[in-house]
Design a protein around this motif. Structure first.
Motif, short mmCIF file in Angstrom:
data_model
loop_
_atom_site.label_atom_id
_atom_site.label_comp_id
_atom_site.label_asym_id
_atom_site.label_seq_id
_atom_site.Cartn_x
_atom_site.Cartn_y
_atom_site.Cartn_z
N ARG A 49 0.85 -1.19 0.00
CA ARG A 49 0.00 0.00 0.00
C ARG A 49 0.89 1.24 0.00
O ARG A 49 1.94 1.28 0.63
N GLN A 50 0.42 2.27 -0.69
CA GLN A 50 1.07 3.56 -0.54
C GLN A 50 0.72 4.13 0.83
O GLN A 50 -0.40 3.97 1.31
N SER A 51 1.69 4.79 1.44
CA SER A 51 1.46 5.33 2.78
C SER A 51 2.18 6.67 2.91
O SER A 51 3.09 7.00 2.14
N THR A 52 1.75 7.44 3.91
CA THR A 52 2.42 8.69 4.24
C THR A 52 3.47 8.40 5.29
O THR A 52 3.14 8.00 6.42
N TYR A 53 4.74 8.57 4.93
CA TYR A 53 5.82 8.28 5.87
C TYR A 53 6.18 9.52 6.69
O TYR A 53 6.42 9.42 7.90
N ARG A 54 6.23 10.65 6.04
CA ARG A 54 6.43 11.94 6.69
C ARG A 54 5.53 12.94 5.96
O ARG A 54 5.04 12.64 4.86
N PRO A 55 5.30 14.12 6.52
CA PRO A 55 4.44 15.07 5.81
C PRO A 55 4.88 15.29 4.37
O PRO A 55 6.05 15.55 4.10
N TYR A 56 3.95 15.10 3.44
CA TYR A 56 4.18 15.31 2.02
C TYR A 56 5.29 14.41 1.47
O TYR A 56 6.05 14.79 0.59
N SER A 57 5.33 13.21 2.01
CA SER A 57 6.32 12.22 1.55
C SER A 57 5.70 10.83 1.64
O SER A 57 5.34 10.38 2.74
N LYS A 58 5.60 10.15 0.49
CA LYS A 58 4.99 8.83 0.44
C LYS A 58 6.04 7.74 0.31
O LYS A 58 7.12 7.96 -0.26
N GLN A 59 5.71 6.57 0.83
CA GLN A 59 6.53 5.37 0.64
C GLN A 59 5.59 4.18 0.52
O GLN A 59 4.44 4.22 0.97
N TRP A 60 6.13 3.11 -0.08
CA TRP A 60 5.37 1.87 -0.13
C TRP A 60 5.45 1.17 1.22
O TRP A 60 6.49 1.15 1.86
N LEU A 61 4.32 0.62 1.64
CA LEU A 61 4.21 -0.05 2.93
C LEU A 61 3.76 -1.49 2.72
O LEU A 61 2.82 -1.74 1.95
N TYR A 62 4.43 -2.43 3.41
CA TYR A 62 3.96 -3.81 3.42
C TYR A 62 2.94 -3.91 4.55
O TYR A 62 3.28 -4.12 5.70
N PHE A 63 1.66 -3.72 4.21
CA PHE A 63 0.59 -3.50 5.18
C PHE A 63 0.06 -4.83 5.70
O PHE A 63 -1.03 -5.28 5.36
N ASP A 64 0.86 -5.46 6.57
CA ASP A 64 0.53 -6.78 7.06
C ASP A 64 1.14 -6.96 8.45
O ASP A 64 2.27 -6.53 8.70
N ARG A 65 0.38 -7.60 9.33
CA ARG A 65 0.83 -7.77 10.71
C ARG A 65 2.08 -8.64 10.82
O ARG A 65 2.75 -8.62 11.85
N SER A 66 2.38 -9.43 9.80
CA SER A 66 3.56 -10.30 9.87
C SER A 66 4.85 -9.49 9.93
O SER A 66 5.86 -9.96 10.47
N LEU A 70 7.30 18.07 -6.95
CA LEU A 70 6.75 17.96 -5.61
C LEU A 70 7.13 19.18 -4.78
O LEU A 70 6.28 19.76 -4.08
N PHE A 71 8.37 19.59 -4.85
CA PHE A 71 8.80 20.78 -4.12
C PHE A 71 7.99 21.99 -4.56
O PHE A 71 7.49 22.77 -3.75
N ARG A 72 7.81 22.14 -5.87
CA ARG A 72 7.06 23.28 -6.39
C ARG A 72 5.58 23.20 -6.00
O ARG A 72 4.94 24.22 -5.71
N ARG A 73 5.03 22.00 -5.98
CA ARG A 73 3.63 21.85 -5.57
C ARG A 73 3.45 22.20 -4.09
O ARG A 73 2.44 22.81 -3.71
N VAL A 74 4.41 21.81 -3.27
CA VAL A 74 4.29 22.10 -1.84
C VAL A 74 4.51 23.59 -1.56
O VAL A 74 4.03 24.10 -0.55
N ILE A 75 5.19 24.31 -2.45
CA ILE A 75 5.19 25.77 -2.34
C ILE A 75 3.75 26.27 -2.47
O ILE A 75 3.28 27.08 -1.66
N THR A 76 3.04 25.79 -3.49
CA THR A 76 1.64 26.18 -3.69
C THR A 76 0.80 25.80 -2.48
O THR A 76 0.01 26.61 -1.97
N VAL A 77 0.96 24.56 -1.99
CA VAL A 77 0.21 24.10 -0.82
C VAL A 77 0.48 25.01 0.37
O VAL A 77 -0.44 25.40 1.11
N SER A 78 1.73 25.36 0.58
CA SER A 78 2.12 26.18 1.73
C SER A 78 1.49 27.57 1.65
O SER A 78 0.94 28.09 2.64
N LEU A 79 1.56 28.18 0.49
CA LEU A 79 1.00 29.52 0.32
C LEU A 79 -0.52 29.51 0.48
O LEU A 79 -1.10 30.39 1.15
#
Length: 325
Positions: free
Chosen positions: A15-32, A300-309
């Motif tokens: 699953r795609q997940s949010t690892y830190r604000p405005y930063s995604k990583q793939w997650l192995y979404f399983d209790r194992s 992404l950096f440029r988009r987060v400028i827009t998000v921030s403003l």
């Protein structure tokens, strides 16, 4: 693993997940493999079930915003932990006893995470007004972005969960609600907002000669212009080929989890080797393999400028905090 249990890789639990604000990583979404999966399966049972949640970083430092909105599983940070408050809950629903298919599951059932008692509380505060549980969800998100709210309850917010008061008038309730909805849409959909039109030291991108996009846009570590202690945050050196200039300083006013959102992007869009285990975190892999866009970290950096403003524009337009007594 220390228990010597053989695990078989299952592509379906990625699953795609949010690892830190405005930063995604793939997650192995399983209790194992995930030691503390928490209640995330009730919030996001699979990619087909949509949801949003308000994410609160515990032990708020008093610097910047309290909350972020996410629409996917997040990493529950260890330095104080994270509390998540969803719009919906998903639970397995079984047939009533005696039904035609008694004992067989009939799938996931969605329910509101906000209680009937919570809804009644707001109905009592604003009698005769049409208020839904979704309205309350976005009102909370708008209120948590209020500088007046953070200032008034600063001492409490560093050691306990936020308490949600009712503002004095229904008009102000609507103002916080609409701001919360705008902010939620902005923070969840940050990858699709228009990138901010920075200036490039190298001239117009349409005239750049790019033979190998993966090499040209490869990022190892962004850095500010100038030299410490006089760094220039209006300039960011992306790599040897690209330097952004004319970045508005007010974009750094949007702080989440103690750091400007733009600096979270700079911190995570890197190539970095974990010294203890030797795993390489290479942001370019995500850009190339998941997004099919070597320029993803730059945009992404440029988009987060827009998000921030846009975030600060909404925050600065919130009404003064006048509470119902």
């Amino acid at each position: 693993m220390s228990s010597n249990v053989e695990l078989i890789f299952d592509q379906n639990v990625l699953r795609q997940s949010t690892y830190r604000p405005y930063s995604k990583q793939w997650l192995y979404f399983d209790r194992s493999l995930v030691s503390d999966i928490g209640k995330m399966p009730r919030f996001f049972p699979d990619p087909s079930h949509e949801n949003r949640m308000i994410v609160l970083k515990m032990r708020w430092s008093g610097d910047g915003n309290l909350a972020l909105m996410a629409n996917e599983p997040i990493e529950l940070q260890s330095d104080g932990g994270t509390q998540c408050f969803p719009l919906y809950l998903y639970d397995q629903h079984d047939e009533e006893p005696g039904g035609l298919f008694e004992g067989q599951s009939s799938g996931l059932q969605r329910s509101d995470a906000i209680t009937d008692a919570g809804l009644a509380h707001f109905h009592a505060a604003y009698r005769g007004e049409a208020i839904s549980k979704e309205d309350i969800f976005y009102y909370v998100y708008g209120l948590l972005h209020s500088p007046d709210y953070r200032d008034r309850y600063a001492d409490n917010l560093t050691k306990e969960l936020p308490r949600i008061p009712c503002v004095k008038t229904y008009a102000d309730f609507r103002a916080f609600l609409e701001a919360g909805r705008r902010l939620g849409d902005l923070h969840v959909n940050y990858e699709t907002v228009d990138p901010y039109p920075v200036t490039y030291k190298q001239g117009t991108p349409e005239l750049w000669k790019i033979d190998d996009p993966k090499a040209f846009y490869r990022v190892a570590k962004m850095k500010f212009g100038g030299k410490r202690p006089k760094t220039d945050k209006t300039t960011v050196v992306y790599n040897a080929n690209i330097t952004m200039t004319d970045i508005p300083l007010e974009a750094y006013d949007y702080i989440i989890n103690g750091k400007p959102a733009l600096e979270w992007v700079m911190e995570r869009q890197v190539v970095k080797t974990d010294k203890a285990i030797g795993i390489v975190n290479d942001a370019n892999d995500y850009a190339n393999e998941t997004m099919n866009d070597p320029a993803y970290p730059l945009d992404l950096f440029r988009r987060v400028i827009t998000v921030s403003l846009e975030t600060m524009k909404s925050v600065n337009s919130l009404p003064k905090l006048d509470l119902l007594k």
